[in-house]
Design an enzyme around this catalytic site. Structure first.
Site, PDB file in Angstrom:
ATOM      1  N   CYS A 154       0.776  -1.228  -0.063  1.00  0.00           N
ATOM      2  CA  CYS A 154       0.051   0.044   0.003  1.00  0.00           C
ATOM      3  C   CYS A 154       1.152   1.053  -0.123  1.00  0.00           C
ATOM      4  O   CYS A 154       1.744   1.218   0.879  1.00  0.00           O
ATOM      5  CB  CYS A 154      -1.033  -0.042   1.158  1.00  0.00           C
ATOM      6  SG  CYS A 154      -2.031   1.461   1.081  1.00  0.00           S
ATOM      7  N   ASN A 218       0.508  -3.390  -7.085  1.00  0.00           N
ATOM      8  CA  ASN A 218      -0.217  -2.453  -6.315  1.00  0.00           C
ATOM      9  C   ASN A 218      -0.281  -1.194  -6.958  1.00  0.00           C
ATOM     10  O   ASN A 218       0.299  -0.984  -8.102  1.00  0.00           O
ATOM     11  CB  ASN A 218       0.142  -2.279  -4.903  1.00  0.00           C
ATOM     12  CG  ASN A 218      -1.158  -1.818  -3.910  1.00  0.00           C
ATOM     13  OD1 ASN A 218      -1.975  -0.765  -4.388  1.00  0.00           O
ATOM     14  ND2 ASN A 218      -1.179  -2.359  -2.677  1.00  0.00           N
ATOM     15  N   THR A 219      -1.128  -0.095  -6.686  1.00  0.00           N
ATOM     16  CA  THR A 219      -1.040   1.047  -7.305  1.00  0.00           C
ATOM     17  C   THR A 219       0.317   1.717  -7.240  1.00  0.00           C
ATOM     18  O   THR A 219       1.160   1.421  -6.465  1.00  0.00           O
ATOM     19  CB  THR A 219      -2.001   1.917  -6.688  1.00  0.00           C
ATOM     20  OG1 THR A 219      -2.111   2.029  -5.356  1.00  0.00           O
ATOM     21  CG2 THR A 219      -3.359   1.745  -6.896  1.00  0.00           C
TER      22      THR A 219
HETATM   23  C1  LIG Z   1      -9.517   2.632  -3.779  1.00  0.00           C
HETATM   24  C2  LIG Z   1      -8.459   1.391  -3.646  1.00  0.00           C
HETATM   25  C3  LIG Z   1      -8.432   0.530  -2.633  1.00  0.00           C
HETATM   26  C4  LIG Z   1      -7.304  -0.163  -2.466  1.00  0.00           C
HETATM   27  N1  LIG Z   1      -7.142  -0.892  -1.303  1.00  0.00           N
HETATM   28  C5  LIG Z   1      -6.178  -2.097  -1.586  1.00  0.00           C
HETATM   29  C6  LIG Z   1      -6.054  -2.729  -0.289  1.00  0.00           C
HETATM   30  O1  LIG Z   1      -6.514  -2.526   0.771  1.00  0.00           O
HETATM   31  N2  LIG Z   1      -5.087  -3.715  -0.404  1.00  0.00           N
HETATM   32  C7  LIG Z   1      -4.273  -4.135  -1.456  1.00  0.00           C
HETATM   33  O2  LIG Z   1      -3.444  -4.744  -1.565  1.00  0.00           O
HETATM   34  N3  LIG Z   1      -4.556  -3.385  -2.646  1.00  0.00           N
HETATM   35  C8  LIG Z   1      -5.393  -2.132  -2.650  1.00  0.00           C
HETATM   36  N4  LIG Z   1      -5.679  -1.579  -3.591  1.00  0.00           N
HETATM   37  C9  LIG Z   1      -4.819  -1.861  -4.948  1.00  0.00           C
HETATM   38  C10 LIG Z   1      -5.678  -2.752  -5.680  1.00  0.00           C
HETATM   39  O3  LIG Z   1      -5.813  -3.949  -5.435  1.00  0.00           O
HETATM   40  C11 LIG Z   1      -4.855  -3.077  -7.045  1.00  0.00           C
HETATM   41  O4  LIG Z   1      -3.629  -3.561  -6.840  1.00  0.00           O
HETATM   42  C12 LIG Z   1      -4.716  -1.686  -8.078  1.00  0.00           C
HETATM   43  O5  LIG Z   1      -5.808  -0.826  -7.950  1.00  0.00           O
HETATM   44  C13 LIG Z   1      -3.981  -2.127  -9.347  1.00  0.00           C
HETATM   45  O6  LIG Z   1      -5.202  -2.961 -10.402  1.00  0.00           O
HETATM   46  P1  LIG Z   1      -6.208  -2.124 -11.270  1.00  0.00           P
HETATM   47  O7  LIG Z   1      -5.535  -1.214 -12.418  1.00  0.00           O
HETATM   48  O8  LIG Z   1      -7.198  -3.177 -11.692  1.00  0.00           O
HETATM   49  O9  LIG Z   1      -6.889  -1.134 -10.580  1.00  0.00           O
HETATM   50  C14 LIG Z   1      -6.528  -0.543  -3.925  1.00  0.00           C
HETATM   51  C15 LIG Z   1      -7.130   0.214  -4.991  1.00  0.00           C
HETATM   52  C16 LIG Z   1      -8.041   1.105  -4.895  1.00  0.00           C
HETATM   53  C17 LIG Z   1      -8.432   1.700  -6.507  1.00  0.00           C
END
Ligand SMILES: Cc1cc2nc3c(=O)[nH]c(=O)nc-3n(C[C@H](O)[C@H](O)[C@H](O)COP(=O)(O)O)c2cc1C
Length: 379
Positions: A154, A218-219
């Site tokens: 995170c 992750n992001t």
């Molecule tokens: C609003 C939000 C909350 C997230 N919360 C978590 C989290 O609690 N734990 C985690 O491992 N990743 C979290 N992520 C990351 C996502 O699981 C994922 O790794 C990331 O958004 C990239 O994937 P995507 O391109 O499909 O969005 C979060 C992402 C978003 C947008």
């Protein structure tokens, strides 16, 4: 020839390789129930911790869109704009372990053939925090979780000893993984941050600690844009902002680059790919690079919060892809997993044009000025 959608990943059997990632789509029992009914093969729960969690005032996540005529990127809603990315500064679940425990049990009892991975997070650096990881792991697996995903990623925790700060420290990656493995009876996946110089270093550390798989990405650390009219950040509290995480289409090539580094470095290990997936075309790149499963967040958030149409597209896309390659003997993901991993090589290994068609780099290329005639002649 019939398509076999199932995969076995880190010893866990999935009816299909598509999971909702740890995020708002998996933050509640009702969401996870709806997700399983819609067809997702598995979910990773919103990350569960032991410390109190209070999110910032106002919006925790917003979406950026872009317009074809000016490539403007903004959180403002505009007609005809296409999704560019998600941006969030949401912390982990604000629900306690006691809240999650009976729900994990009930979900698993209702959906014994679906896979539930518990995402967990605690601090680091002292024995008490390592015990917290173990308590989270033991409770989740005791309630029936099929696996554990350790959140080392995170990008915006309010505590410095957590999240991507663990994922940026190879020593902590090893120590925490090892502590969880000491008590784990189910597979342990480590979700790494993309915000390091060489993700292979942290992945190696997790594998040394006994990790069964690496999850990426992750992001990506990022900040929102400043509105040129108001001079305010498009998302802010009292005018202030801090670094948050970028997800969605914008990160797809970046996340693929991280995954390629990983699968090339560890061709025999297991990887779950995340980042910018909304239909099978994008998922295919992750499988072709060597991933055994893929996960989705942003696209699902924008599709009735749990992605019923996204999973439909992923499943029909997978079926079609395999059927089109029936002539090659493909029946399942395993038949094409990793077959493009070896196409990524050093720049110096890429073939140069033959002399006759080479103009010293002055060929007309999109984004470059037309070559100067005298330079072409000289070349
Ligand atoms: C609003 C939000 C909350 C997230 N919360 C978590 C989290 O609690 N734990 C985690 O491992 N990743 C979290 N992520 C990351 C996502 O699981 C994922 O790794 C990331 O958004 C990239 O994937 P995507 O391109 O499909 O969005 C979060 C992402 C978003 C947008």
């Amino acid at each position: 020839m019939s398509v076999d959608r199932s995969v076995t990943f880190t010893g866990i059997k999935f009816e299909n390789p598509f999971l909702l990632s740890s995020a708002p789509p998996t933050e509640s029992e009702s969401n996870i129930t709806r997700a399983f009914e819609a067809g997702w093969g598995g979910v990773v729960t919103k990350t569960i911790g032991l410390h109190p969690v209070v999110n910032v005032y106002g919006a925790k996540a917003k979406f950026m869109r872009t317009t074809p005529e000016d490539a403007n990127v903004s959180m403002k809603k505009r007609a005809g704009a296409a999704l560019h990315s998600s941006w969030n500064w949401e912390l982990i679940s604000d629900k306690t372990l006691e809240w999650w425990a009976p729900r994990i049990r009930r979900i698993k009892e209702a959906f014994p053939n679906k896979v539930l991975i518990a995402s967990i997070m605690a601090g680091s650096g002292n024995d008490k925090e390592l015990k917290h990881w173990q308590e989270l792991a033991e409770t989740a697996q005791g309630e029936g979780a099929d696996g554990l995903e350790l959140n080392f990623s995170c990008p915006h925790m309010d505590r410095r000893d957590m999240g991507s700060n663990i994922g940026k420290d190879q020593g902590l990656c090893s120590v925490v993984t090892e502590a969880v493995k000491e008590v784990a009876k189910v597979p342990v996946w480590c979700k790494l941050t993309p915000a390091t110089a060489d993700i292979v270093v942290e992945a190696a550390a997790c594998f040394r600690g006994g990790a069964d798989a690496i999850v990426s990405s992750n992001t990506f650390p990022s900040i929102p844009l400043i509105d040129p009219e108001t001079l305010e950040f498009e998302i802010n509290v009292d005018g202030l902002v801090s670094s948050g995480g970028l997800g969605g289409p914008a990160i797809l090539p970046l996340a693929l680059a991280k995954m390629a580094q990983l699968t090339k470095a560890f061709p025999d290990k297991s990887f779950s790919g995340i980042g910018g997936i909304s239909d099978f075309n994008q998922a295919a790149s992750y499988f072709l690079l060597g991933c055994g499963t893929v996960q989705v967040c942003t696209a699902a958030m924008l599709d009735q919060a749990v992605g019923p149409n996204v999973i439909k597209r992923l499943l029909t896309g997978l079926d079609k892809f395999i059927e089109e390659h029936a002539k090659d003997g493909w029946k399942s993901v395993e038949d094409f997993r990793g077959i493009r991993r070896d196409r990524i090589v050093l720049q110096s290994e890429i073939r140069r044009p033959e002399a006759a068609e080479y103009h010293s780099g002055y060929e007309t290329v999109e984004g470059y000025a037309a070559p100067q005639p005298e330079e072409v002649v000289r070349a």
